[in-house]
Write a protein that holds these residues in place. Structure first.
Motif, mmCIF file in Angstrom:
data_model
loop_
_atom_site.group_PDB
_atom_site.id
_atom_site.type_symbol
_atom_site.label_atom_id
_atom_site.label_comp_id
_atom_site.label_asym_id
_atom_site.label_seq_id
_atom_site.Cartn_x
_atom_site.Cartn_y
_atom_site.Cartn_z
ATOM 1 N N LEU A 1 -4.448 7.209 2.439
ATOM 2 C CA LEU A 1 -4.769 5.956 2.999
ATOM 3 C C LEU A 1 -3.681 5.059 2.639
ATOM 4 O O LEU A 1 -3.647 4.095 3.410
ATOM 5 N N LEU A 2 -3.271 5.155 1.374
ATOM 6 C CA LEU A 2 -2.387 3.958 1.192
ATOM 7 C C LEU A 2 -1.038 4.286 1.849
ATOM 8 O O LEU A 2 -0.245 3.045 2.105
ATOM 9 N N LEU B 1 -7.386 11.468 -0.914
ATOM 10 C CA LEU B 1 -7.924 10.494 0.247
ATOM 11 C C LEU B 1 -7.254 9.053 -0.096
ATOM 12 O O LEU B 1 -6.648 8.427 0.915
ATOM 13 N N GLY B 2 -7.221 8.691 -1.361
ATOM 14 C CA GLY B 2 -6.832 7.375 -1.777
ATOM 15 C C GLY B 2 -5.200 7.330 -1.287
ATOM 16 O O GLY B 2 -4.469 6.311 -0.892
ATOM 17 N N GLY B 3 -4.491 8.113 -1.807
ATOM 18 C CA GLY B 3 -2.949 8.478 -1.740
ATOM 19 C C GLY B 3 -2.520 8.493 -0.303
ATOM 20 O O GLY B 3 -1.668 7.645 0.178
ATOM 21 N N GLY C 1 -10.870 12.287 -4.392
ATOM 22 C CA GLY C 1 -10.187 10.776 -3.975
ATOM 23 C C GLY C 1 -8.747 10.397 -4.209
ATOM 24 O O GLY C 1 -8.418 9.581 -3.566
ATOM 25 N N LEU C 2 -8.209 11.403 -5.181
ATOM 26 C CA LEU C 2 -6.707 11.120 -5.397
ATOM 27 C C LEU C 2 -6.108 11.501 -3.876
ATOM 28 O O LEU C 2 -5.418 10.693 -3.441
ATOM 29 N N ALA D 1 -8.673 11.806 5.515
ATOM 30 C CA ALA D 1 -7.861 10.642 5.960
ATOM 31 C C ALA D 1 -7.539 10.754 7.132
ATOM 32 O O ALA D 1 -7.264 9.883 8.208
ATOM 33 N N GLY E 1 0.923 -1.343 0.068
ATOM 34 C CA GLY E 1 0.023 -0.009 0.115
ATOM 35 C C GLY E 1 0.763 1.131 0.036
ATOM 36 O O GLY E 1 0.555 2.123 -0.704
ATOM 37 N N GLY F 1 0.910 4.296 -2.878
ATOM 38 C CA GLY F 1 0.975 5.688 -2.417
ATOM 39 C C GLY F 1 1.918 6.448 -3.075
ATOM 40 O O GLY F 1 1.628 7.669 -3.407
#
Length: 648
Positions: free
Chosen positions: A229-230, A225-227, A222-223, A286, A189, A193
């Motif tokens: 959280l990864l 948040l996803g980055g 989303g970019l 996040a 992950g 990220g």
């Protein structure tokens, strides 16, 4: 000083190489490994101190000050430029002091602890490599160097946890594998990220990313948040948070100094450091996840510690819980409080683990606290220092742990919102559990009457080379709180806040959204509550176990459901085994059968068919003229017959 920063990681690397050579030479040469490894870390500590002092001389206040040594270009591929550069700023400089300072004390302790172990030179080589990797992690000026150190401490943890891999039960080897695999899940992950960060910013250099206001403004949705959280998934593996915390308690299979090194000052704090370092990349959503995961982990791990019997395992679950506190602070935007707790936790948890090692050493490798009791008479220095560490962990007023833990709870509630208050309650419950299980352990080990045969077991105090580091750490556990004097004691005296706030993101209190913070005059009431809570938990832990473990043994005999659940650690390992490991094993067996019987069957079948066909054709080529004449006559007859049919 910038030109000499490379010495911080390089000196332990050189020490590791020398220890490896001594291990190869064997014999009495191995006795030199401890002093060599210790001197190497001492050199790193001296350089770290000098660099930090020079940094402090550049000025005070919440401004970024940094020393950077750019030594050479390491990677240059297309648009990716990664220099081998080390940076000491207010955050990495403080972490370097913790890693090398506490690491030095652990090395000194290890000289006595491992004195009779045949593999001592190999052990000290691994310890030095661990300090090398952790130094690279915290001083690296980019995500790439951080990740190299990140993987380095992961590899060294595998080697150190499994150091006694040749034990009959084989458990150290299994525990090392468990730690390695759990961390690889998180690292995947983290790596993805990093790819997202590079794709968006075109760089992996911290200074370049954080100064790029244009791309930072579009790091949203989303970019972002996803980055974030990864990246945090990597932290849950390295810093043992839900769902990847399961490896840390089993890390006790290694020698006790390993537990102190991994659990106190180095590897497990890497995730907290990374979140603080990359705080600019964490949007509020996040951070909310970080806070929730941290708070739940703090409470969850505390319940697991409450009924454990093995001395180091109680402390291991305590580490998971305290790391949860640090992430709770990060999620609330209180990065300075999180790093403050990293520092104080390094002092008192290293003290407790090394104290546990002293107890186990004095009890001839006995680690079951139910089989101890009354050890204060036999180990006075260990008794006093362990008491200090226990008070700090429990948050007894004016110890180092009290100040850092109280600040985290205060920062959690400061937003004055529903979620903030909920997380504060979770934190308070975890704090109460911490005080109870800490003094349950202390009471069972040192107080009351002996629960072992004094004619067969002869407890003894450890040598000075082991008790000396305990005394130093005990002093730090007592006075370490001066790093973060709260506002209710002296306004604007929180040194660690001014240090860390300069290099971390400034965010609103959790869920603030314009809500007015709690009046700072109320902070003293929260501090008073924290102190009373700690003393109440200490009293409960002592009162329940002052006469020994009989009450808990009755719960065990009756198979009390709560005892079964908590002693079984919520059966998380069993759940993982049933729902993840066994299905993966079945899938692997199924794929293995398919590979052998279908894939290999097809390949082998084609080969076998070719062989059979070749065998048939081969019979036509027997080297006899009569056979060839017969086939030619037969062929001619077939052609002639065909022509007749066509003409007809």
């Amino acid at each position: 000083m910038s030109d000499f920063l490379y010495l911080i990681p390089v000196l332990p690397l050189v020490g590791a190489i020398l220890c490896g050579v001594l291990h190869g030479l064997g014999g009495k040469n191995r006795n030199l490994s401890g002093p060599i490894a210790t001197l190497a870390v001492a050199g790193s500590f001296v350089v770290a101190v000098l660099a930090f002092l020079e940094l402090q001389g550049q000025g005070h206040g919440e401004e970024v000050h940094a020393l950077t040594g750019n030594f050479f270009t390491w990677i240059s591929i297309g648009s990716l430029e990664v220099p081998f550069a080390l940076t000491v700023d207010q955050l990495s400089g403080f972490m370097a002091l913790i890693v090398t300072g506490v690491g030095l004390l652990i090395h000194i302790y290890s000289i006595g602890y491992m004195s009779h172990d045949e593999g001592k030179a190999r052990f000290f080589a691994y310890l030095n490599l661990f300090i090398f990797a952790m130094s690279l992690l915290i001083l690296g000026s980019s995500f790439v160097l951080l990740f190299v150190g990140w993987e380095g401490v992961g590899a060294m943890s595998y080697l150190l946890i499994g150091f006694w891999y040749d034990k009959e039960d084989g458990w150290p080897a299994v525990a090392g594998q468990k730690a390695f695999i759990a961390n690889r899940v998180g690292d995947l992950g983290f790596l993805i990220g990093m790819f997202l960060v590079f794709t968006h910013f075109g760089s992996l250099e911290f200074a370049t990313i954080f100064a790029d206001q244009e791309h930072m403004a579009t790091w949203t949705g989303g970019l972002a948040l996803g980055g974030a959280l990864l990246l945090f998934l990597g932290a849950t593996g390295k810093s043992a948070q839900i769902p990847l915390f399961v490896w840390l308690p089993d890390a006790m299979a290694g020698p006790t100094p390993v537990s102190a090194l991994i659990h106190a000052a180095t590897m497990v704090t890497a995730g907290v450091y990374m979140v603080a370092r990359a705080s600019f990349l964490f949007p509020p959503e996040a951070l909310m996840v970080v806070a929730i995961v941290g708070g739940v982990t703090a409470l969850f791990a505390g319940t697991m510690a409450i009924f454990q019997r093995e001395l180091k395992k109680v402390l291991a679950y305590s580490t998971v819980s305290q790391l949860g506190y640090m992430f709770l602070a990060c999620g609330c935007g209180a990065f300075s409080a999180a790093i403050f707790h990293v520092g104080t936790h390094a002092f008192f948890k290293a003290l407790l683990f090394l104290g546990a090692g002293s107890v186990i050493h004095g009890m001839h490798e006995e680690a079951d606290c139910f089989k101890m009791g009354g050890l204060r008479r036999f180990m006075p220095v260990t008794f006093v220092t362990f008491l200090v560490g226990s008070l700090a962990l429990a948050g007894f007023p004016f110890t180092a742990g009290f100040f850092s833990k109280d600040e985290i709870l205060w920062k959690t509630v400061e937003g004055n919102t529903g979620m903030a208050w909920t997380l504060w309650i979770v934190g308070v419950a975890a704090a109460l559990l911490t005080a109870v299980y800490t003094f349950r352990l202390f009471t069972l080990v040192f107080l009351g009457t002996s629960r072992f045969d004094e004619e067969k077991v002869h407890p003894h105090e450890s040598p000075w080379i082991m008790t000396g580091p305990l005394v130093v750490l005990a002093v730090l556990a007592l006075v370490g709180g001066v790093l973060g004097i709260p506002a209710w004691m002296a306004s604007d005296a929180n040194w660690i806040h001014h240090q860390v706030a300069a290099v971390t993101a400034h965010v609103e209190p959790l869920g603030g959204h314009g809500v007015e913070p709690v009046d700072h005059h109320s902070e003293i009431w929260f501090a008073l509550f924290s102190g009373l809570l700690a003393m109440f938990g200490i009293f409960v832990g002592w009162a329940l176990y002052k006469k020994g473990p009989a009450r808990e043994e009755r719960l065990a005999e009756k198979r009390n459901p709560i005892w079964v659940l908590l002693y079984g650690k919520w059966f998380v390992d069993e759940i993982y085994d049933f729902f993840i490991l066994k299905p993966m094993a079945l899938l692997s067996k199924g794929l293995g059968w398919f590979d052998v019987n279908v894939v290999d069957g097809i390949v082998n079948g084609v080969g076998k068919a070719s062989q059979e066909l070749g065998g048939l054709v081969r019979r036509l080529q027997d080297g006899r003229m009569q056979t060839y004449a017969l086939w030619m006559a037969g062929g001619a007859a077939v052609v002639l017959a065909y022509l007749i049919v066509q003409l007809w």
